[in-house]
Design an enzyme around this catalytic site. Structure first.
Site, mmCIF file in Angstrom:
data_model
loop_
_atom_site.group_PDB
_atom_site.id
_atom_site.type_symbol
_atom_site.label_atom_id
_atom_site.label_comp_id
_atom_site.label_asym_id
_atom_site.label_seq_id
_atom_site.Cartn_x
_atom_site.Cartn_y
_atom_site.Cartn_z
ATOM 1 N N SER A 57 0.836 -1.203 0.000
ATOM 2 C CA SER A 57 0.000 0.000 0.000
ATOM 3 C C SER A 57 0.869 1.252 0.000
ATOM 4 O O SER A 57 0.630 2.190 -0.772
ATOM 5 C CB SER A 57 -0.921 -0.005 1.225
ATOM 6 O OG SER A 57 -1.702 -1.172 1.246
ATOM 7 N N LYS A 181 -0.043 -10.151 7.511
ATOM 8 C CA LYS A 181 0.122 -8.797 8.023
ATOM 9 C C LYS A 181 -1.259 -8.254 8.331
ATOM 10 O O LYS A 181 -2.143 -8.250 7.472
ATOM 11 C CB LYS A 181 0.810 -7.891 6.997
ATOM 12 C CG LYS A 181 0.907 -6.430 7.461
ATOM 13 C CD LYS A 181 1.394 -5.495 6.357
ATOM 14 C CE LYS A 181 1.415 -4.055 6.860
ATOM 15 N NZ LYS A 181 1.777 -3.086 5.787
#
Length: 331
Positions: A57, A181
């Site tokens: 991201s 994650k």
């Protein structure tokens, strides 16, 4: 059997683009700046981080073409190797909803030099996607992937798709799914996965995506963090992890860990508030890598408020600068 990433601090690195003064600069589609990308990667490696996450991201994966992905991964891998970091761990992100395209991206990432894939949960149809559907989706990707993968649960960028601890338990049993994650603030969910006795934690590593709860996350079994603040204060976050993960912690170490967590948590508010825009601005202002507003559209202009907004963070950043100096001296 596939191995999970080593425990410790990984940095989700931004993707650097040509700076405004560069002759190749294009305000709509600025080209990659592989030179700065490598310089920042080496800066992090020398500060003691355990590995890098490319094209997550923070790396604006959704703004990058497939040829650019290959160029970026390959240049970082080759550059690290030529500077003494031959086997430095690299994780490459994917952010698509198609099984076939995800697998193709993983294959291309592996060919370019990535060791693992960080696969964002498919959230386009999050309102109707069942947990069983998500299990089958990840299983299909893992069955077909040539490299081990980690489950990436970031509700904020995937339409608030849900991944329950029981779903992660099922996925953790797959031999090619070696970790996860979690980029959300629910420490209880972290604990339910990291401490689950039904999961083989020797072969499945859970990383938090939030350094602001690194100390408590490690205490409940997390393998470390994939943390944005470490992109500009790497030694501080590494020091906090080392203290938090020590088998024995005396009073002095505990107090230092608490002081570090306070400083890190305060600075992480910039990341929480402004995301990749804040991370890029901070890396530019604090470390000198890239332009302050060096993102691709629709992101533009750096943090809203510019210098006036940054001034609000100067006190916090000064505390972190002193913490970073101390952490570097202790290495």
């Amino acid at each position: 059997m596939a191995t999970s990433p080593p425990h410790g601090i990984f940095v989700p690195v931004p993707t650097f683009f040509a700076r405004r003064h560069h002759p190749t600069y294009d305000s709509v589609l600025p080209p990659l700046d592989t030179k700065t990308q490598l310089e920042h990667s080496l800066f992090l490696a020398k500060a003691g981080v355990r590995g890098l996450v490319l094209l997550g991201s923070t790396g604006e994966a959704v703004h990058i073409t497939r040829p650019e992905r290959t160029t970026l991964i390959k240049s970082v891998r080759q550059g690290l190797a030529s500077n003494g970091y031959r086997d430095f761990p690299l994780i490459a992100g994917t952010a698509t909803n198609s099984i076939d395209e995800t697998v193709e991206l993983l294959e291309e990432s592996a060919d370019a030099g990535a060791d693992w894939g960080l696969v964002l949960a498919p959230g386009y149809f999050s309102a109707t996607a069942s947990q069983e559907g998500l299990v089958q989706w990840y299983t299909a990707v893992a069955d077909r992937s040539c490299i081990p993968i980690l489950v990436y649960h970031y509700p904020g960028v995937s339409n608030n798709v849900a991944l329950s601890p029981s779903t992660v338990r099922i996925l953790a049993a797959h031999p090619n799914i070696v970790g996860a994650k979690f980029s959300h603030g629910d420490v209880s969910v972290h604990a339910q996965v990291a401490l689950d006795p039904a999961i083989d934690h020797e072969n499945f590593a859970l990383f938090t995506g939030l350094g602001q709860h690194l100390f408590p996350a490690v205490q409940v079994g997390c393998a470390g963090a994939i943390d944005g603040l470490a992109g500009f204060f790497p030694a501080s976050v590494v020091r906090l992890y080392n203290l938090s993960s020590a088998e024995r912690m005396g009073k002095e170490e505990r107090e230092e860990a608490r002081r570090l967590q306070w400083a890190v948590s305060c600075a992480e508010e910039l990341v929480v508030k402004w995301g990749v825009v804040g991370i890029k601005e901070a890396i530019s202002r604090v470390c000198g890598f890239g332009d302050q507003d060096g993102t691709r559209l629709p992101l533009m202009g750096g943090i809203p408020g510019g210098d006036a907004e940054w001034k609000q963070w100067e006190g916090v950043m000064e505390v972190m600068r002193r913490v970073e100096e101390d952490a570097l001296e202790r290495r």
